[in-house]
Design an enzyme around this catalytic site. Sequence first.
Site, PDB file in Angstrom:
ATOM      1  N   SER A 124      30.345 -14.964 -21.542  1.00  0.00           N
ATOM      2  CA  SER A 124      29.021 -14.760 -21.154  1.00  0.00           C
ATOM      3  C   SER A 124      28.716 -16.228 -20.409  1.00  0.00           C
ATOM      4  O   SER A 124      29.075 -17.439 -20.715  1.00  0.00           O
ATOM      5  CB  SER A 124      28.098 -14.649 -22.057  1.00  0.00           C
ATOM      6  OG  SER A 124      26.749 -14.872 -21.922  1.00  0.00           O
ATOM      7  N   TYR A 148      25.084 -17.169 -31.288  1.00  0.00           N
ATOM      8  CA  TYR A 148      25.940 -16.249 -30.515  1.00  0.00           C
ATOM      9  C   TYR A 148      26.610 -17.072 -29.409  1.00  0.00           C
ATOM     10  O   TYR A 148      28.055 -16.787 -29.148  1.00  0.00           O
ATOM     11  CB  TYR A 148      25.074 -15.281 -29.898  1.00  0.00           C
ATOM     12  CG  TYR A 148      25.428 -14.479 -28.695  1.00  0.00           C
ATOM     13  CD1 TYR A 148      26.879 -13.529 -28.815  1.00  0.00           C
ATOM     14  CD2 TYR A 148      25.164 -14.695 -27.424  1.00  0.00           C
ATOM     15  CE1 TYR A 148      27.241 -12.779 -27.676  1.00  0.00           C
ATOM     16  CE2 TYR A 148      25.819 -14.129 -26.361  1.00  0.00           C
ATOM     17  CZ  TYR A 148      26.877 -13.224 -26.564  1.00  0.00           C
ATOM     18  OH  TYR A 148      27.427 -12.400 -25.458  1.00  0.00           O
ATOM     19  N   LYS A 152      31.086 -17.510 -28.466  1.00  0.00           N
ATOM     20  CA  LYS A 152      31.566 -17.212 -27.165  1.00  0.00           C
ATOM     21  C   LYS A 152      32.689 -18.559 -27.077  1.00  0.00           C
ATOM     22  O   LYS A 152      33.591 -18.312 -26.487  1.00  0.00           O
ATOM     23  CB  LYS A 152      30.692 -16.697 -26.026  1.00  0.00           C
ATOM     24  CG  LYS A 152      29.943 -15.376 -26.334  1.00  0.00           C
ATOM     25  CD  LYS A 152      31.015 -14.446 -26.059  1.00  0.00           C
ATOM     26  CE  LYS A 152      30.573 -13.204 -26.541  1.00  0.00           C
ATOM     27  NZ  LYS A 152      31.643 -11.842 -26.705  1.00  0.00           N
TER      28      LYS A 152
END
Length: 332
Positions: A124, A148, A152
């Site tokens: 992302s 989050y 990643k």
Amino acid sequence: MKVLVTGGLGYIGSHTVVDLLNENYEVVIIDNLVNSKIDVLDKIKKITGKDVTFYEYDLCEKEKIEDVFKKEDIKAVIHFAGLKAVGESVLKPLMYYKNNLMSTINLLEVMKDFNVKKIVFSSSATVYGEPKSLPIYEDFPLSTTNPYGSTKLMIENILEDLYKSDNSFDITILRYFNPIGSHKSGLLGENPNGIPNNLMPYIVRVATGKLKILSIFGNDYDTVDGTGVRDYIHVLDLAHGHVLALKNPKTGLKIYNLGTGLGTSVLELVTTFEKVTGVKINKQFVERRKGDVAACYAAINKAKEELGFAPKYNISDMCQDSYNYVKKNKDI
Ligand code: NAD
Ligand code: UDP
């Protein structure tokens, strides 16, 4: 060629599965339905007229992944599965680290055991943190502001270390910017649980009357009109990026931004939505949202040159297709 798509019933995964089937790949899906619904499977079959093999398995259970690799002659993996809500990850960090990291490590171990070395991973733009300048290139410094995003970045590091230890792995890391829009049939789209955090799912619910008013987070940023700027990309273009990544003749470890390279402000997106749908969006300006950057858009030269990536859809298409999906699905 048989491709395993983890998280293949989710928003981006389902659109990618359709594209893969249309390109005559055989597809096997693993999804535990934690953030998707089983009826997506029938919708994929309806759109493509093709069959898909589905396993309702949790990737955190390694023996389940082994079971799939024993039964299916998997040649490559596209790994979408993961939890993705930023706010929830702040409240439940252990759940995010456990799910996103454990599932990925299990998957990579099984791939290594079964000598399947080709993987495309969903990363992302969040790994760029506060970008030093715009547009954002793949070699910019990386940092994260929430659990989050950290999952990643950690998975990117794991993939890099894995590749250093075994360079027969063929790894593509795709850093997505802001996917919106939905399949032209109106059968597939984004349907987050509860009240949406992201802008487009919120706008369409104001349009249908499910939510009363859109709160615009900040109008004093140093941007074209003071509202936040993002690089929105049609989910169909994003999905196609995965097919291109599978076909890429270049091997090794590769990282690509997938966006359009164009920045659009919140107000520009709302105005375009109102214009193409004819529906007025109730809106109010509120405080900035903590952790938001003013502007974020991609340099996509590398994806263009190496993958032949060429987004086809503009912001008007994205607004039209997002609205079409909620209009056709009354339960949203
Ligand atoms: P999504 O939630 O719609 O799809 C993810 C799918 O993975 C869901 O169907 C869920 O049920 C499944 N899943 C989660 N954990 C699992 C597990 N342990 N075992 C099996 N299945 C599991 O999300 P999406 O928007 O399609 O995103 C796909 C990927 O792209 C995610 O990894 C996400 O972090 C990443 N990503 C998304 C965006 C975005 O804006 N949507 C942006 C950047 C990156
Ligand atoms: N945004 C907003 N109201 C909302 C949701 C989002 O004003 O209800 C803004 C947000 O501040 C950002 C842009 O819309 O400038 C995109 O937000 P989103 O959460 O969709 O993506 P991200 O910030 O993760 O890139």
